[in-house]
Design a protein around this motif. Sequence first.
Motif, PDB file in Angstrom:
ATOM      1  N   THR A  94       0.810  -1.211   0.000  1.00 29.41           N
ATOM      2  CA  THR A  94       0.000   0.000   0.000  1.00 29.41           C
ATOM      3  C   THR A  94       0.853   1.276   0.000  1.00 29.41           C
ATOM      4  O   THR A  94       0.656   2.122  -0.866  1.00 29.41           O
ATOM      5  CB  THR A  94      -1.010  -0.031   1.166  1.00 29.41           C
ATOM      6  OG1 THR A  94      -1.710  -1.269   1.078  1.00 29.41           O
ATOM      7  CG2 THR A  94      -1.982   1.105   1.097  1.00 29.41           C
ATOM      8  N   ALA A 113       2.330   1.700  -3.292  1.00 31.68           N
ATOM      9  CA  ALA A 113       1.350   2.166  -4.266  1.00 31.68           C
ATOM     10  C   ALA A 113       1.139   3.669  -4.130  1.00 31.68           C
ATOM     11  O   ALA A 113       0.974   4.380  -5.124  1.00 31.68           O
ATOM     12  CB  ALA A 113       0.039   1.414  -4.087  1.00 31.68           C
ATOM     13  N   VAL A 114       1.135   4.153  -2.875  1.00 29.71           N
ATOM     14  CA  VAL A 114       0.966   5.593  -2.651  1.00 29.71           C
ATOM     15  C   VAL A 114       2.117   6.354  -3.304  1.00 29.71           C
ATOM     16  O   VAL A 114       1.905   7.296  -4.078  1.00 29.71           O
ATOM     17  CB  VAL A 114       0.900   5.929  -1.138  1.00 29.71           C
ATOM     18  CG1 VAL A 114       0.837   7.432  -0.923  1.00 29.71           C
ATOM     19  CG2 VAL A 114      -0.292   5.247  -0.493  1.00 29.71           C
ATOM     20  N   SER A 167       1.976   6.208  -7.154  1.00 29.88           N
ATOM     21  CA  SER A 167       0.912   7.000  -7.770  1.00 29.88           C
ATOM     22  C   SER A 167       1.203   8.496  -7.626  1.00 29.88           C
ATOM     23  O   SER A 167       0.933   9.281  -8.524  1.00 29.88           O
ATOM     24  CB  SER A 167      -0.442   6.638  -7.171  1.00 29.88           C
ATOM     25  OG  SER A 167      -0.478   6.972  -5.805  1.00 29.88           O
ATOM     26  N   LYS A 168       1.802   8.861  -6.466  1.00 29.68           N
ATOM     27  CA  LYS A 168       2.152  10.279  -6.276  1.00 29.68           C
ATOM     28  C   LYS A 168       3.211  10.711  -7.299  1.00 29.68           C
ATOM     29  O   LYS A 168       3.158  11.831  -7.829  1.00 29.68           O
ATOM     30  CB  LYS A 168       2.698  10.510  -4.854  1.00 29.68           C
ATOM     31  CG  LYS A 168       1.649  10.347  -3.774  1.00 29.68           C
ATOM     32  CD  LYS A 168       0.745  11.562  -3.703  1.00 29.68           C
ATOM     33  CE  LYS A 168      -0.396  11.298  -2.734  1.00 29.68           C
ATOM     34  NZ  LYS A 168      -1.534  12.202  -2.932  1.00 29.68           N
ATOM     35  N   VAL A 216       1.697  11.314 -10.604  1.00 35.03           N
ATOM     36  CA  VAL A 216       1.020  12.614 -10.673  1.00 35.03           C
ATOM     37  C   VAL A 216       2.053  13.740 -10.734  1.00 35.03           C
ATOM     38  O   VAL A 216       1.914  14.688 -11.512  1.00 35.03           O
ATOM     39  CB  VAL A 216       0.079  12.809  -9.461  1.00 35.03           C
ATOM     40  CG1 VAL A 216      -0.496  14.216  -9.440  1.00 35.03           C
ATOM     41  CG2 VAL A 216      -1.043  11.778  -9.507  1.00 35.03           C
ATOM     42  N   GLY A 253      -4.164   8.620   0.001  1.00 38.01           N
ATOM     43  CA  GLY A 253      -3.078   9.023  -0.895  1.00 38.01           C
ATOM     44  C   GLY A 253      -3.275   8.479  -2.298  1.00 38.01           C
ATOM     45  O   GLY A 253      -3.110   9.204  -3.290  1.00 38.01           O
ATOM     46  N   ILE A 254      -3.650   7.194  -2.360  1.00 45.29           N
ATOM     47  CA  ILE A 254      -3.831   6.571  -3.671  1.00 45.29           C
ATOM     48  C   ILE A 254      -5.077   7.120  -4.357  1.00 45.29           C
ATOM     49  O   ILE A 254      -5.055   7.490  -5.532  1.00 45.29           O
ATOM     50  CB  ILE A 254      -3.940   5.038  -3.524  1.00 45.29           C
ATOM     51  CG1 ILE A 254      -2.666   4.490  -2.886  1.00 45.29           C
ATOM     52  CG2 ILE A 254      -4.169   4.380  -4.875  1.00 45.29           C
ATOM     53  CD1 ILE A 254      -2.730   3.021  -2.544  1.00 45.29           C
ATOM     54  N   GLU A 314      -6.562   9.906  -4.017  1.00 49.96           N
ATOM     55  CA  GLU A 314      -6.341  11.280  -4.466  1.00 49.96           C
ATOM     56  C   GLU A 314      -5.563  11.317  -5.782  1.00 49.96           C
ATOM     57  O   GLU A 314      -5.921  12.038  -6.711  1.00 49.96           O
ATOM     58  CB  GLU A 314      -5.505  11.997  -3.407  1.00 49.96           C
ATOM     59  CG  GLU A 314      -6.090  13.281  -2.899  1.00 49.96           C
ATOM     60  CD  GLU A 314      -5.269  13.755  -1.719  1.00 49.96           C
ATOM     61  OE1 GLU A 314      -4.074  14.048  -1.917  1.00 49.96           O
ATOM     62  OE2 GLU A 314      -5.818  13.766  -0.602  1.00 49.96           O
ATOM     63  N   SER A 315      -4.469  10.533  -5.816  1.00 54.56           N
ATOM     64  CA  SER A 315      -3.646  10.499  -7.030  1.00 54.56           C
ATOM     65  C   SER A 315      -4.460  10.032  -8.222  1.00 54.56           C
ATOM     66  O   SER A 315      -4.369  10.605  -9.312  1.00 54.56           O
ATOM     67  CB  SER A 315      -2.469   9.544  -6.859  1.00 54.56           C
ATOM     68  OG  SER A 315      -1.691   9.892  -5.761  1.00 54.56           O
TER      69      SER A 315
END
Lengths: 417, 225
Positions: A223, A226-227, A230-231, A234, B11-12, B14-15
């Motif tokens: 997790t 993944a954060v 994905s950040k 972006v 966090g995910i 939002e992205s």
Amino acid sequence: MKLLKRISLYFIMFSALVFVLGSISTYLVLETLIGEEVRETLESEKRMILEQIKTDVNHLNFLSSGNLEIKQIPDSLQIQEGFADTSLFVAEEHERVPFRQLVFTSRIDDKNYRITLRRSLIEKDDLVLGITVMMMTIFVTMILLLNGINYWSDRRLWKPFYLTLNKLDTFKLNRQETLNLPDENIEEFNQLNRTLNTMANKLQQDYFSLKEFSENAAHEMQTPLAVIRSKLDVLIQDQKLSAGQMQTIHSLYHAVNRLARLNQSLNLLTKIENREYHEKQSVDFCKLIEQQLQNLNELIQINKIKVISRIGIPFVMEINPFMAETLLSNLLINAVKHNKDQGFIELETTPKSIIITNSGHALKSGPQELFARFKKDNTSADSPGLGLSIVQSICSQNGLNVNYICKDGRHTIKIWK
Amino acid sequence: MHILIIEDEEGIAESIHNYLSKNNFRCDIAFNFEQAMEKINLYSYDCIMVDVMLPDGNGLEVVRELKKKHSRSGVIIVSANNALDDRIKGLDIGADDYLTKPFYLPELSARINSILRRRKFDGEQEVIFNEIRLLPEDRLVFVADKILDLTPKEYDLLLFFISNHARTLSREAIAEHLLGDQADMLDSFDFIYTHVKNLRKKIITAGGGDYVHTVYAIGYRFGGK
């Protein structure tokens, strides 16, 4: 060999020894006893004869028969008196028979007589034969009886034990069902079953909690990864980033990638070792190799690797299909990844083995060491060094042997049944 | 296009929201099972992305509920668990696709686009980007109505680019899309560089525009500025 059989075998061996020793001592004792008995008889006969001679001299000649010999001898002759063993030919038995004789002299009417008393001893042959027959009879009877008892106890007494063995054999930690061995009448088996039940329950609990832990750990790790990923995805959409910032982001991508792959491999290894892939079916490895080669085709071409395939003879075995795929893809990917530019890969199968050889650089460490976790020949390489650990784990769980030889720039991995 | 993201990790979520919203997608977020059930009962979505592990329930239950309602929404299951079981179970109960965390947002975007294409009722499954036209069913590409001859990897790359047009794509994301598990095997820079270069040349030669932009140190962008 069954325990009961082995016990019987030892028992028979030892009792045979005891019987042989027993027979010998029986023979010796009997022989002494019989000799002693004959001696005593002769002594008492001697006394009787001497008694008779005193009262009735005329009967002397009459007394002289096969076992009694009375002979007049000159005075001057010295006679050796006492016991002696001899053998005489007995007409009825057509053979020589052992005798014990007692020789003594007596003076009757001023004449010297030599009196010889004889008694036959039992023939040694007869004695040996008698004892042997007796002992053998007892021995054979005993063995037959023992076998009978063993057969019966194998069927009846040991039945709970075999049931327990059977249940243990089929018991799988990773299934939900408990071991549940029944109570038994026999104290030891009962205790065994109770102990095994407790142990299995404990193991199962530990297994499930460990499994849960590793699953949770994987989840908890995936997790945040993944954060971050994905950040980053972006973040790079921002077109006002400086070159330095872009470089930093690139490094981050790279690091996250490595971590994600490491986690994935560790996860896989844990699952293999937890025996989660236990459903097997018949898999033809040759077909799989061809499929995998197809997948790798592009990489093989980019690296200008020549593939020499001698896979015609099918290598078939019962294995979980996913395991087989993972095994081969790890090996083939290694063969491509650690190859030289314009190198080669040789593939060969026989009904019993798969051999994958690739060209490559010499190893700094021993090939067998590379099966250890996180062990890699080139420490700066990106891969976590778990590929061969996964290979070994799959092999050992499916009863396959694996060997890695590196010689003159040829790296050979052999897998055989 | 209306999309629902069911994901407990803020966090995910939002992205994803941020990334997809720019692609003409309207995104709703549900942070837990309860919100998810409420939203699928209130609105009709074109595509739903659902995380299997939610704090107050199982994401697969959401999929079951959708199927019970005969919903036409496409469904992508996302899980931190790469277990084969989950994957098979998810696809069995009617999910369209399965992604394992951690995933790249361009990958998610490509998968959603693919599902939406397949769900179109009129059978017209073309992907059009200016003068470029793709027929995903037949894996054919036309530039200004002339067939463009692409290798399978180049075709995949083009579709991936168009699904994420005007987005910066990292080389890692492209490599993973094209090579899957083998992505870490080789110097992916060279590999991707070769394919991107060839694709770009082929499109330009066929009379198409020069859409591929290099983003320093990171990767490429297709279309946009």
